[in-house]
Design an enzyme around this catalytic site. Structure first.
Site, short mmCIF file in Angstrom:
data_model
loop_
_atom_site.label_atom_id
_atom_site.label_comp_id
_atom_site.label_asym_id
_atom_site.label_seq_id
_atom_site.Cartn_x
_atom_site.Cartn_y
_atom_site.Cartn_z
N LYS A 183 0.84 -1.20 0.00
CA LYS A 183 0.00 0.00 0.00
C LYS A 183 0.88 1.25 0.00
O LYS A 183 0.60 2.22 -0.72
CB LYS A 183 -0.96 -0.04 1.20
CG LYS A 183 -2.09 -1.05 0.98
CD LYS A 183 -2.81 -1.49 2.22
CE LYS A 183 -3.78 -2.62 1.88
NZ LYS A 183 -4.32 -3.35 3.03
N GLN A 240 -4.59 -2.17 9.46
CA GLN A 240 -4.47 -3.46 8.78
C GLN A 240 -5.18 -4.55 9.58
O GLN A 240 -4.92 -4.75 10.76
CB GLN A 240 -2.98 -3.81 8.57
CG GLN A 240 -2.76 -5.08 7.76
CD GLN A 240 -3.31 -5.01 6.34
OE1 GLN A 240 -3.14 -4.01 5.64
NE2 GLN A 240 -3.97 -6.07 5.90
N ASP A 256 -10.78 3.02 4.17
CA ASP A 256 -10.88 1.56 4.03
C ASP A 256 -12.31 1.09 4.32
O ASP A 256 -12.62 -0.09 4.19
CB ASP A 256 -9.90 0.90 5.01
CG ASP A 256 -9.54 -0.52 4.62
OD1 ASP A 256 -9.58 -0.84 3.41
OD2 ASP A 256 -9.22 -1.33 5.52
#
Ligand code: NAP
Length: 295
Positions: free
Chosen positions: A54, A98, A121
Site C-alpha cells: 500500500k 491493517q 478503508d
C-alpha cells in the site's frame, strides 16, 4: 465454456492512472500532498507485505504515506489512542488499520476510533451504514473494488441472484450490501450454512470470501455464472479455478483479481477524502493544515 478472466491488475492500473492525475491536480490546487496513514499491529508477515504494498502504491501515485507500527503486546486503549491521534492530525487524509489485529485486541473498538471522514478503508459503522443505504460514504475497500471490477466489464447485476460466501464485517457482509444496492437478489452463506453446494449452484454472480482453498468446487458453478474469488490463502483462492473456468462466463484469477482492486479503491478513496477535507476547510477556516509535504 471457457471463462473470460476478470483482470483486476489491468483495471486497477487504469484506476491508479486516474488517481495519479487527480493527486497532481490536488497538489497544484492546494499546495500540499495527500497522505494515507497505515497502522500495523504485530508481526504477521502477510500483513507486513500488504502494508508495504500500500505504501509503494501511494508513492507511485504521488501520495505520502505514514506507517505506524505497533507491537503485538499493545492494549486496545493504546491502539485506540493512536487511531484517535491520526484522526485529529490535519496532515492525515486517510487511515487504514491493517486487518486482522491480534486476537486479544478489540478490533471493532479500534475501527470506531477512526474518524469516518478519514475512513478510506470503509471499516467504521458509519461507513457501513452510509454504504448500505447508498448515501455516499466510503465503501469497504475490497467490496468497493469488487464492484468496480464488475462494472469495468459491464456485468449486469439488477435482478441477478448473487450468492456471497462469507459474512465478515470487512468483506462478505458489505459486498452483499453493495450488490443489494444494485438490485441483485442476495443470499449470504457462512460456516453454519447447510447445503453450500446447492446455494452456489443457484448463483448468477458468486462472491467467494472465506479463505479456504478449493472450498468451492468448480462443478458446483452454474453454467454462465460470474465468479469473483476474493479468498486468499497459500496463494490460492476459495474456488477450484480450472474446473470453474469450464463453467463460468467470467472469473477472477488469484492472485491478480480482487487484490489489486482493493488497493486501487483505497487510494481512489484517499484522494477523494483529501478533496473533501479541503472543501471542509474552505467552509470552516478554523480547520487548518500543518506542513505541505511538498519537496
Ligand atoms: P474472515 O473474517 O475469517 O471470514 C471468513 C468467512 O468465511 C466467515 O464469515 C465464515 O463464516 C465463513 N466461512 C468459514 N468457513 C466456511 C465454510 N466452510 N463454508 C462457508 N463459509 C465459511 O475472513 P475475511 O477477512 O472476510 O477474509 C476472507 C478471505 O478473503 C481471506 O482469504 C482473506 O485473505 C481474503 N481477503 C482478500 C482481500 C483482497 O484484497 N484480496 C481483502 C480482504 C480479505 P462465519 O461468519 O460463520 O464464521
Amino acid at each position: 465454456m471457457n471463462a473470460q478472466v476478470l483482470d483486476g491488475r489491468a483495471v486497477a492500473a487504469t484506476i491508479l492512472d486516474r488517481v495519479r492525475g487527480e493527486v497532481a491536480d490536488f497538489v497544484e490546487s492546494f499546495d500540499r500532498v495527500p497522505m494515507l496513514a497505515t497502522v500495523l499491529v504485530g508481526d504477521d508477515p502477510a500483513s507486513h507485505t500488504y502494508v508495504r504494498m500500500k505504501a509503494n502504491r501511494c508513492a507511485k501515485v504521488g501520495m505520502r504515506s505514514r506507517q505506524v507500527r505497533l507491537g503485538s503486546d499493545i492494549t486496545t486503549d493504546t491502539l485506540v489512542g493512536h487511531l484517535r491521534q491520526l484522526s485529529a492530525d490535519p496532515e492525515v487524509d486517510g487511515i487504514l488499520l491493517q486487518h486482522p489485529v491480534p486476537g486479544h485486541l478489540d478490533e471493532r473498538a479500534a475501527f470506531e476510533a477512526i474518524d469516518p471522514a478519514k475512513d478510506v478503508d470503509g471499516v467504521t459503522r458509519t461507513s457501513f451504514a452510509t454504504m448500505s443505504f447508498g448515501e455516499g460514504g466510503f465503501n469497504s475497500a475490497t467490496p468497493g473494488g469488487i464492484m468496480a471490477l464488475l462494472d469495468a466489464y459491464d456485468i449486469p447485476l439488477a435482478g441477478k441472484h448473487a450468492v456471497v460466501v462469507g459474512r465478515s464485517a470487512i468483506l462478505g457482509r458489505p459486498v452483499g450490501m453493495l450488490l443489494l444496492g444494485r438490485d441483485a437478489t442476495v443470499t449470504y452463506c457462512h460456516s453454519r450454512t447447510t447445503d453450500l453446494a446447492e446455494h452456489v449452484a443457484r448463483a448468477d454472480v458468486l462472491v467467494a470470501a472465506v479463505g479456504r482453498p478449493g472450498l468451492i468446487r468448480g462443478g458446483w458453478i452454474k453454467p454462465g455464472a460470474v465468479v469473483v474469488d476474493a479468498g486468499y490463502a497459500d496463494n490460492t483462492g476459495d474456488v477450484e479455478y480450472e474446473a470453474a473456468a469450464l463453467r463460468a462466463s467470467y472469473l477472477t484469477p488469484v492472485p491478480g483479481g480482487v487484490g489489486p482492486m482493493t488497493i486501487a479503491t483505497l487510494l481512489a478513496q484517499t484522494i477523494r477524502a483529501a478533496r473533501e477535507h479541503e472543501a471542509a476547510r474552505r467552509a470552516d477556516p478554523e480547520l487548518t493544515t500543518t506542513g505541505s509535504g511538498r519537496e
